[in-house]
Design an enzyme around this catalytic site. Sequence first.
Site, PDB file in Angstrom:
ATOM      1  NE  ARG A 143       9.700 -24.923  18.257  1.00 45.42           N
ATOM      2  CZ  ARG A 143       8.812 -23.804  18.450  1.00 45.42           C
ATOM      3  NH1 ARG A 143       8.609 -22.950  18.129  1.00 45.42           N
ATOM      4  NH2 ARG A 143       7.268 -24.793  18.356  1.00 45.42           N
ATOM      5  CE  LYS A 169       9.987 -27.041  15.606  1.00 41.46           C
ATOM      6  NZ  LYS A 169       9.509 -28.121  15.742  1.00 41.46           N
ATOM      7  CG  HIS A 223      12.212 -29.577  23.613  1.00 34.83           C
ATOM      8  ND1 HIS A 223      12.151 -28.856  22.970  1.00 34.83           N
ATOM      9  CD2 HIS A 223      10.645 -30.331  23.876  1.00 34.83           C
ATOM     10  CE1 HIS A 223      11.619 -28.420  22.507  1.00 34.83           C
ATOM     11  NE2 HIS A 223      10.107 -29.613  23.114  1.00 34.83           N
ATOM     12  NE  ARG A 226       9.040 -25.581  23.087  1.00 38.67           N
ATOM     13  CZ  ARG A 226       8.594 -24.025  22.399  1.00 38.67           C
ATOM     14  NH1 ARG A 226       8.708 -22.904  23.347  1.00 38.67           N
ATOM     15  NH2 ARG A 226       7.533 -24.286  21.162  1.00 38.67           N
ATOM     16  CG  HIS A 250       2.873 -25.523  20.556  1.00 39.54           C
ATOM     17  ND1 HIS A 250       2.890 -26.215  21.983  1.00 39.54           N
ATOM     18  CD2 HIS A 250       3.901 -25.383  20.704  1.00 39.54           C
ATOM     19  CE1 HIS A 250       4.184 -26.579  22.179  1.00 39.54           C
ATOM     20  NE2 HIS A 250       4.943 -26.507  21.445  1.00 39.54           N
ATOM     21  CE1 TYR A 259       7.517 -28.405  24.259  1.00 42.62           C
ATOM     22  CE2 TYR A 259       5.658 -29.483  23.005  1.00 42.62           C
ATOM     23  CZ  TYR A 259       7.016 -29.072  23.007  1.00 42.62           C
ATOM     24  OH  TYR A 259       7.482 -29.370  21.790  1.00 42.62           O
TER      25      TYR A 259
END
Length: 274
Positions: A143, A169, A223, A226, A250, A259
């Site tokens: 990211r 994240k 993005h 990615r 994830h 994705y």
Amino acid sequence: MTNSRIPDHPSWHEPLTDYLAWLRAAGRPRSTIYQRSYQLRRFAHETRVEPFEATLDLLVAYLGSHGWANATQHAARSTLRGFYDWAHVTGRSESNPAARLPKIRQPAGKPRPASDDALAAGLVEADERVKLMLRLAAGAGLRASEVARVHTRDVEPDLDGYSLRVLGKGGRVRVVPLTRALALALRSLPGGFVFPGQDAGHLSGAYVSKLMSRALPDGVTAHMLRHRFASRAYVGSGRDIRAVQELLGHSSVATTQVYTAVPRGALRAGVEAA
């Protein structure tokens, strides 16, 4: 964690400060805290309501008055739910006016991988610093916020070469194998943050995203690199969705599926087999 374009309202200062401290104590990402601060300050500015005097009708009217895109409306609803859940749980509000806000349907996302031509054009346009950003996004699936925080100490030797430790994240750490060329590019740099700046020693994720998107052709975002990485990793791993999930960091395979573009050849093979 504030936005200077939205003026402060005195009655909101203490509740907002306390709520953001609650989010930090819960380990929420800085990007989430920033967005919730922005959303709540905007809500306060537009409605002029006292923090704990909002009603369900007022919240509904606010959410329905902007013509926002689905994702923006969903984020605003989540912010209001979170704030008034906190206020009720901590005894600051006798009731939770956001508890019965109508659900907002999220349309199913679709993979949007950048094309090879788009990446090649971006690498031609970019300077050396931005080229390395593009390579980290396209070649390691990072990211923009993760690209911004890459540090030379994060490059570690493994049994097959080198890998990169990535802080993602929610504070989750993952390890992404690096190609030899990308590892050499990172290891040749002076020690420290790869992209030094004023945000805790490195550039901000938002600025890195802007730099990458500016180098890419119109309509192609950082993005989407990615998404490109995920789609290629899916094919390269023998269509192992769990492997791609680990590479992207994830928490849910369902997110990874958004994705990963299914190769057209696979669809035709399925039809032929049927």
